[in-house]
Design a protein around this motif. Structure first.
Motif, PDB file in Angstrom:
ATOM      1  N   CYS A 199       0.823  -1.207   0.000  1.00 23.94           N
ATOM      2  CA  CYS A 199       0.000   0.000   0.000  1.00 23.94           C
ATOM      3  C   CYS A 199       0.855   1.253   0.000  1.00 23.94           C
ATOM      4  O   CYS A 199       0.355   2.355  -0.203  1.00 23.94           O
ATOM      5  CB  CYS A 199      -0.953  -0.006   1.192  1.00 23.94           C
ATOM      6  SG  CYS A 199      -0.135  -0.122   2.783  1.00 23.94           S
ATOM      7  N   CYS A 225      -1.451  -8.336  -0.105  1.00 25.43           N
ATOM      8  CA  CYS A 225      -0.471  -7.848   0.879  1.00 25.43           C
ATOM      9  C   CYS A 225       0.672  -8.849   0.982  1.00 25.43           C
ATOM     10  O   CYS A 225       1.827  -8.474   1.151  1.00 25.43           O
ATOM     11  CB  CYS A 225      -1.122  -7.711   2.247  1.00 25.43           C
ATOM     12  SG  CYS A 225      -2.376  -6.441   2.348  1.00 25.43           S
ATOM     13  N   CYS A 267       4.353  -8.621   2.656  1.00 21.82           N
ATOM     14  CA  CYS A 267       4.532  -7.388   3.434  1.00 21.82           C
ATOM     15  C   CYS A 267       4.418  -7.651   4.920  1.00 21.82           C
ATOM     16  O   CYS A 267       5.164  -7.100   5.717  1.00 21.82           O
ATOM     17  CB  CYS A 267       3.507  -6.339   3.005  1.00 21.82           C
ATOM     18  SG  CYS A 267       3.512  -4.888   4.060  1.00 21.82           S
TER      19      CYS A 267
HETATM   20  S1  SF4 Z   1      -0.142  -5.699   5.098  1.00 20.54           S
HETATM   21 FE1  SF4 Z   1       1.286  -4.304   4.057  1.00 20.54          FE
HETATM   22  S2  SF4 Z   1       0.356  -3.911   2.075  1.00 20.54           S
HETATM   23 FE2  SF4 Z   1      -1.228  -4.765   3.364  1.00 20.54          FE
HETATM   24  S3  SF4 Z   1      -2.278  -2.999   4.226  1.00 20.54           S
HETATM   25 FE3  SF4 Z   1      -0.715  -3.648   5.714  1.00 20.54          FE
HETATM   26  S4  SF4 Z   1       1.073  -2.444   5.230  1.00 20.54           S
HETATM   27 FE4  SF4 Z   1      -0.306  -2.293   3.458  1.00 20.54          FE
END
Ligand code: SF4
Lengths: 418, 169
Positions: free
Chosen positions: A299, A359, A362
């Motif tokens: 994100c 995601c 991440c």
């Molecule tokens: S897991 Fe990573 S990509 Fe997904 S919302 Fe959270 S920070 Fe953003």
């Protein structure tokens, strides 16, 4: 007395002429969001109220993104709980194939507008400050309460004004600006406060870079980050919505807790070394740090402009033989565009993989989890211990250009070193 | 409320990824989450902690993600309270919402060590350390937050409101 834009938004949402820093106010919410890992808890808490319906299904949104396409049976069960509740309640819902990472998808669909109060059961909900909204992350129970009442409580935060001046060097972008800021003030440097990003550098900064900055306000402990509304914001939003925009601006005599100025003319591409986003160094000063993996996405930096920058560097080059390079578009829309523009081919020709939006790695979910002792350069936003896998693995945060350059070099390095 | 407990001491910036790593976020079952509590900062913690113990930490405890699984795993592991120099805001809300006492007491947090016995009086807002013999103040709760605590958690407070609204109709 003058008010900051955050105070103005909260005043309006509280139905009051003004609010005072430190007081707790109840505010109407314009949008309430959860994802596949936070929704199940919100839903079970919501059921406790005995209410049959959420306060307004058009203001409640569910996005499966963390562990979907489902990584295992338990993840599938959680996504199912959310999907069925969304259908039952008739809320906004983005299924895979028409979605992606929440903080990329919501803006793309014109759901995050200036002057709004947006809360989400995800800490990076602060991203929407790039669109001049007051948006902040909360836990599942707070979100359950908001789904029931259409309101939430907020302690009116003080605002810290950041002023960026000078001329931004070529290879430096929004990610470097926010890493520099966090490096200077620390991971609790904006504790409980709003970070208002201003200055000539910000005025000239493209929207995607502003989004990356707002996204990481939480990494300085802030309640949210926020930007003024300008032509760039208007152009971006009018392309995705025909709703009336109601921006707010800070009064000249607004009161700030602190004003912090940075001249960024000599800023270099930056990295945050393990295990805190504040452990910031210039990428080209790290000379001997071999890596095993590069992740480009999230994100923070999974938008089209990020992928374009990566493609520019990867084109005609090869990912280092010791490196696994994983490119993950932030949304289905980004994936489509990247394919159309030929970026996907460039990534794959260079020896990277190009996946569907998620995601995934991440947060150490899947699609690139690290083994013990492995090191990854990543365009994501957190490098806490164990974030992407084994507790003895390492994540180094950076922007898309340094990530691409590092993938080729097989070590931490900057585009200038190619 | 009086909470007496043995201290487990941690440092600054304890983030929610080490409190409950994301690989365990495929469940909302408190007992299961409890078995992984603090796993990536101290893999043995879940085995060592005894019901009634307290966690003491430095600045910015609970920073990072909004996962409520973090305070849930701490509470379900039997930890009675968390005392810290300061808390990250989402964690603080989450803990209050689910009924895990969080006490901001900078000096008490700095001077406590693992194995100390703390006597916490949440009504008076005092933290007493039996080893140092000192009694330390804590930051008082806002009235609004106190209401949530007294209701037994946020959903209990919300449910009361919903029921009151129904009766009024
Ligand atoms: S897991 Fe990573 S990509 Fe997904 S919302 Fe959270 S920070 Fe953003």
């Amino acid at each position: 007395m003058g008010q900051t834009m955050a105070e103005k938004i909260l005043s309006r949402a509280a139905g009051r002429p003004s609010v005072t820093t430190g007081e707790i106010v109840e505010v109407d919410v314009d949008l309430v969001m959860t994802n596949d890992i936070t929704a199940p808890l919100s839903i079970s808490e919501f059921r406790k109220t005995g209410l049959e319906h959420v306060f307004d299904p058009q203001k409640v949104v569910f996005v499966p993104d963390h562990f979907v396409p489902a990584k295992d049976i338990k993840a599938a069960e959680q996504a199912k709980v959310m999907r069925e509740f969304a259908r039952e309640q008739g809320t906004i819902y983005f299924e895979i194939g028409r979605a992606g990472i929440e903080h990329v998808v919501l803006p793309e669909n014109g759901l995050t507008l200036p002057g709004q109060v947006i809360i989400g059961a995800d800490s990076h909900t602060c991203t929407y400050g790039a669109f001049n909204a007051f948006s902040t992350g909360m836990g599942s129970t707070d979100i359950a309460a908001a789904m029931a009442l259409g309101t939430t409580w907020v302690r009116v935060p003080p605002t810290i004004k950041f002023v960026y001046s000078g001329e931004l060097p070529e290879d430096v972008g929004g990610k470097d600006l926010i890493l520099h800021t966090i490096g200077q003030i620390g991971v609790d440097g904006a504790h409980y406060a709003v970070m208002e990003f201003t200055g000539e550098v910000i005025d000239n900064l493209p929207m995607d870079d502003r989004i990356a900055m707002a996204n990481m306000a939480i990494e300085a402990g802030a309640k949210t980050g926020i930007f003024a509304f300008d032509d760039k914001t208007r152009d971006w939003l009018t392309a995705v919505t025909d709703k009336v925009l109601e921006p707010v601006s800070s009064d000249p005599d607004a009161i700030y807790q602190q004003v912090i100025e940075f001249d960024v003319s000599n800023l270099k591409p930056l990295v945050a070394l393990p295990h805190l986003p504040s452990n910031v160094h210039a990428a080209d000063e790290i000379t001997d740090m071999p890596i095993h993996q590069v992740v480009i996405g999230s994100c923070t930096n999974g938008r089209l402009s990020d992928l374009r920058e990566v493609a520019k560097i990867l084109e005609g080059r090869q990912v280092h033989p010791d490196v696994r390079c994983i490119v993950i578009p932030g949304s289905q829309e980004v994936a489509k565009q990247a394919t159309k523009e030929g970026l996907a081919d460039i990534f794959m020709d260079a020896g990277a993989i190009f996946s569907t939006s998620t995601c995934g790695p991440c947060l150490g979910g899947y699609m690139g989890v690290l083994a013990k002792g492995e090191r990854c350069v990543s365009t994501t936003n957190r490098n806490f211990r164990g974030r992407m896998g084994h507790r003895e693995s390492e994540v180094i945060l950076t922007g898309p250009r340094v990530a691409a350059a590092s993938a080729i070099l097989g070590r931490v390095g900057s585009p200038a070193q190619l | 409320m009086q909470i007496n407990g043995k201290v487990w001491k941690f440092g600054d910036d304890v983030d929610t990824d080490v409190i409950i790593p994301a690989r365990y976020l495929v469940t909302i079952d408190p007992t299961e989450l409890a078995t992984h509590c603090m796993e990536d900062i101290d893999p043995e913690f879940a085995g060592k902690v005894q019901p009634g113990d307290v966690i003491v930490a430095g600045k910015n405890f609970g920073c990072g993600s909004s996962r409520e699984h973090a305070p849930i795993s701490i509470k379900a592991a039997g930890v009675r309270a968390v005392v810290a120099e300061s808390f990250a805001r989402i964690f603080y809300r989450n803990a209050i919402n689910i009924g895990l006492p969080v006490i901001e007491a900078p000096q008490a947090a700095q001077e406590a060590e693992t194995g100390d016995l703390l006597e916490i009086d949440t009504d008076k807002g005092n933290v007493h350390n039996t080893r140092t013999g000192n009694t330390y103040p804590s930051t008082p709760y806002d009235a609004y937050v106190m209401e949530i605590i007294q209701a037994g958690g946020l959903m209990e407070a919300v449910t009361r409101r919903v029921q009151a609204k129904r009766q009024a109709q």
